[in-house]
Design an enzyme around this catalytic site. Structure first.
Site, PDB file in Angstrom:
ATOM      1  N   GLY A 154      44.810  59.497   9.104  1.00 59.00           N
ATOM      2  CA  GLY A 154      44.854  59.531  10.557  1.00 59.00           C
ATOM      3  C   GLY A 154      43.702  60.289  11.165  1.00 59.00           C
ATOM      4  O   GLY A 154      42.685  60.547  10.523  1.00 59.00           O
TER       5      GLY A 154
ATOM      6  N   VAL B  64      35.131  60.139   7.946  1.00 61.12           N
ATOM      7  CA  VAL B  64      34.800  60.085   9.370  1.00 61.12           C
ATOM      8  C   VAL B  64      34.428  61.473   9.884  1.00 61.12           C
ATOM      9  O   VAL B  64      33.503  61.629  10.672  1.00 61.12           O
ATOM     10  CB  VAL B  64      35.978  59.495  10.180  1.00 61.12           C
ATOM     11  CG1 VAL B  64      35.722  59.585  11.674  1.00 61.12           C
ATOM     12  CG2 VAL B  64      36.234  58.050   9.769  1.00 61.12           C
TER      13      VAL B  64
ATOM     14  N   ARG C 187      39.980  57.860   0.598  1.00 65.83           N
ATOM     15  CA  ARG C 187      39.399  58.415   1.824  1.00 65.83           C
ATOM     16  C   ARG C 187      38.292  57.550   2.412  1.00 65.83           C
ATOM     17  O   ARG C 187      37.388  57.114   1.702  1.00 65.83           O
ATOM     18  CB  ARG C 187      38.839  59.815   1.537  1.00 65.83           C
ATOM     19  CG  ARG C 187      38.358  60.544   2.792  1.00 65.83           C
ATOM     20  CD  ARG C 187      37.762  61.888   2.461  1.00 65.83           C
ATOM     21  NE  ARG C 187      37.354  62.607   3.664  1.00 65.83           N
ATOM     22  CZ  ARG C 187      36.487  63.605   3.689  1.00 65.83           C
ATOM     23  NH1 ARG C 187      35.931  64.024   2.554  1.00 65.83           N
ATOM     24  NH2 ARG C 187      36.165  64.181   4.825  1.00 65.83           N
TER      25      ARG C 187
ATOM     26  N   CYS D 146      42.498  56.572   6.100  1.00 63.10           N
ATOM     27  CA  CYS D 146      42.639  56.687   4.653  1.00 63.10           C
ATOM     28  C   CYS D 146      43.878  55.930   4.204  1.00 63.10           C
ATOM     29  O   CYS D 146      44.581  55.316   4.994  1.00 63.10           O
ATOM     30  CB  CYS D 146      42.760  58.152   4.250  1.00 63.10           C
ATOM     31  SG  CYS D 146      41.404  59.192   4.837  1.00 63.10           S
TER      32      CYS D 146
END
Length: 613
Positions: A78, A53, A50, A2
């Site tokens: 992260g 994932v 964003r 992100c």
């Protein structure tokens, strides 16, 4: 992954400054194109972009949680690889979870452990948490520095962002560089001194650090560092431990709610990751692994073996793909496109960078992102295990400078005398080199050879590796592709750091201890294959294209580059009809890359309207 950005201000009502914070977030849109979010109070504005994932619904940001009368707001970039362990530990302490996202696990970790929470994390990350009751901002960065974070402060204001462009989107942050910033560009570039943001007043949060900011000011804390101690394991146990850590790291990093692939060059590191990842996906019932490699038009005709690239990759890629049963894709890049996209490389980094070495990765990732959101890559094994030629060549070991910057005299010649007199390149380089040596955690009683090798590993881990991690992050995230780097797992780095040189260099082979640990994981030919770096173009079309572009700049009297360079010296280089056989930076950056760096420098000065003060 992100993009995050934020503004804390004690003098201005930030609920009236929403548009500025939104602009800071908007310029990071390529890092996170799937969702946007903001959060505001009188003194704080936070922005988030964003890339989804994990847990599309449960991982929305900024994430807000209330606990025991206090409110916490977080923006995070992260991936955590120990989320499940954190959840179990926190549930045992009475916490409830509303999602399976690592975002929620991270925020609750902060609520439970406060500023010490980073010590419980395994992953790659930067994040900011606003503690409403205490009116305090907490920012943290992962131990190795895989994910970036920059900040600046002025007149009661504090700004932070995942990339420089987020800060530059604020009207109070100017595109100015002073003498030191100029030296970073002309002497250290495309590398950068840790903590240095190049632009005047801008800093980087260093790897392994967190900071707090409140009305009492800014306070930085180093929460992680390498620790030198005697290596207690014998050879057999060392090989076993390296193998266990490596396999565990790769399998941890396969966690994803979206499809995942690997980058495969046919070298030791990417091949090992591919083999373990293929097995891991099959064990999880997630089907066949897809792998990707990159090559260039004409390389089959023009490839020339040298010390840094002893052979071509193609046959090794096919061998590994067959061995690991992957569906392989080879991306062939145009040499002219490499030159045309140098501008994109600048936009991705916000600085002049590694020329076509950057741009080729950007174009490569752009193709991968058409089908995948997450990739796993083999960066950083050479820094950790000692794979580069400069670990093994006496002239590099004895050079008394960074081994990737030994041609400082050649670099200095291309600048105007008044620029050289101002920034003093040799002195600046030596100062930065000495600073790095002064940081090395020494081991009492270590012999001279291992003492010097420890220095070399430290230089590579803290000065060279960030160059490659910056490149990997900016080029991949500019295409909205998340790339993970298992060799940066801090447990592996910590363990290998203290393995003595004679064991790292087991059997007289570069990265010998890693090769021994990978026995049975790879075909023997690949396991013993000499090191090859990231593929580059050998086609003279690229040399000619960069030379023509630089000629155009030299012939433009208004080009800002002309204020810095000795035009006559650069014109002599441009009129040569062949490449240089020795890199001027790193392993791969030769004359065409020097041309491209100067082109990127001109683009940066012009497009970012940089003022040298």
């Amino acid at each position: 992954m992100c993009g995050i950005a934020g503004w804390v201000d004690w003098n201005i009502d930030l609920t009236q400054q929403k548009e500025t914070v939104r602009k800071m977030g908007k310029v990071l849109n390529r890092r996170g194109p799937d969702e946007r979010g903001e959060w505001f109070s009188k003194n704080v504005g936070l922005a988030h972009r964003r890339l989804i994932v994990i847990d599309p619904e449960g991982g929305k940001q900024p994430m807000v949680r209330s606990y025991q009368g206090n409110t916490y707001v977080m923006v995070y970039n992260g991936e955590l690889y120990n989320t499940q362990e954190l959840r179990v530990r926190l549930k045992n302490r009475g916490y409830n979870f509303q999602s399976h996202s690592d975002t929620e696990a991270l925020l609750i970790s902060y609520i439970e452990w406060g500023e010490e929470c980073v010590k419980y994390l395994n992953g790659i990350f930067v994040f900011g948490i606003w503690n409403v009751a205490r009116e305090r901002l907490y920012l943290a960065r992962d131990r190795i520095g895989v994910k970036p974070l920059f900040y600046t402060q002025f007149e009661g204001s504090f700004l932070f962002g995942s990339e420089l462009k987020a800060l530059l989107a604020h009207p109070q942050v100017k595109s100015e560089i002073d003498k030191e910033g100029l030296a970073e560009i002309l002497v250290m570039g495309p590398g950068r001194t840790p903590g240095h943001g190049v632009f005047k007043g801008v800093k980087e949060l260093k790897p392994g650090y967190y900071l707090t900011y409140d009305q009492g000011g800014l306070h930085e804390c180093k929460y992680w560092s390498l620790e030198s101690k005697p290596h207690e394991d014998d050879l057999e146990d060392t090989i076993k431990k390296v193998r266990e850590l490596f396999v565990d790291t790769v399998k941890r990093q396969l966690i994803s709610d979206v499809p995942i692939c690997t980058l495969l060059s046919g070298g030791l590191d990417s091949s090992a990751i591919t083999s373990v990842a293929s097995e891991g996906l099959q064990e999880a019932g997630k089907g066949q692994l897809h792998t990707y490699s990159v090559s260039y038009e004409g390389n089959d005709e023009y490839f020339e073996a040298n010390e840094f690239q002893p052979d071509a990759d193609d046959k090794w890629i096919r061998l590994v793909s067959d061995y690991a049963d992957t569906e392989h894709h080879n991306i062939v890049l145009s040499n002219l496109k490499l030159a045309e996209c140098l501008r994109e490389g600048v936009y991705a980094r916000d600085l002049p960078g590694m020329a076509d070495i950057d741009v080729s990765l950007y174009l490569f990732c752009r193709e991968i992102e058409r089908d995948f959101t997450v990739a796993v890559s083999g960066e950083c094994a050479d820094e950790i295990f000692g794979g580069y030629p400069w670990y093994h060549r006496e002239e590099a070991l004895n050079a008394d400078t960074f081994p990737w910057s030994r041609r400082i005299d050649s670099r200095t010649q291309i600048f105007k005398k008044e620029i050289v007199d101002r920034i003093k390149p040799k002195e600046y380089l030596h100062q930065r080199y000495q600073e790095a040596l002064d940081e090395v955690p020494r081991l009492a009683g270590e012999d001279a050879k291992n003492t010097r090798m420890r220095e070399m590993f430290y230089l590579n881990l803290t000065r060279w590796m960030p160059v490659l991690l910056d490149r990997k992050d900016r080029m991949s995230m500019y295409t909205s592709l998340e790339v993970r780097v298992p060799f940066c797992d801090h447990r592996l780095v910590e363990y290998v750091w203290n393995i003595p040189w004679e064991m790292k260099n087991y059997a007289g082979m570069r990265k010998g201890i890693l090769r021994a640990a990978l026995k049975g994981i790879l075909p023997e030919g690949v396991r013993k294959r000499p090191k090859n770096p990231y593929p580059k173009t050998f086609n003279p079309d690229y040399f000619n294209a960069t030379r023509d572009l630089l000629r155009e700049i030299l012939n433009n009297p208004n080009a800002p580059l002309l204020e810095l360079i000795d035009e006559a010296v650069v014109r002599q280089l441009v009129e040569r009809d062949h490449d240089s056989d020795l890199p001027w930076f790193g392993q791969l950056m030769r004359i065409p890359q020097l041309f491209a760096y100067l082109i990127q420098l001109n683009i940066w000065l012009e497009e970012y309207d940089v003022t040298i003060c």
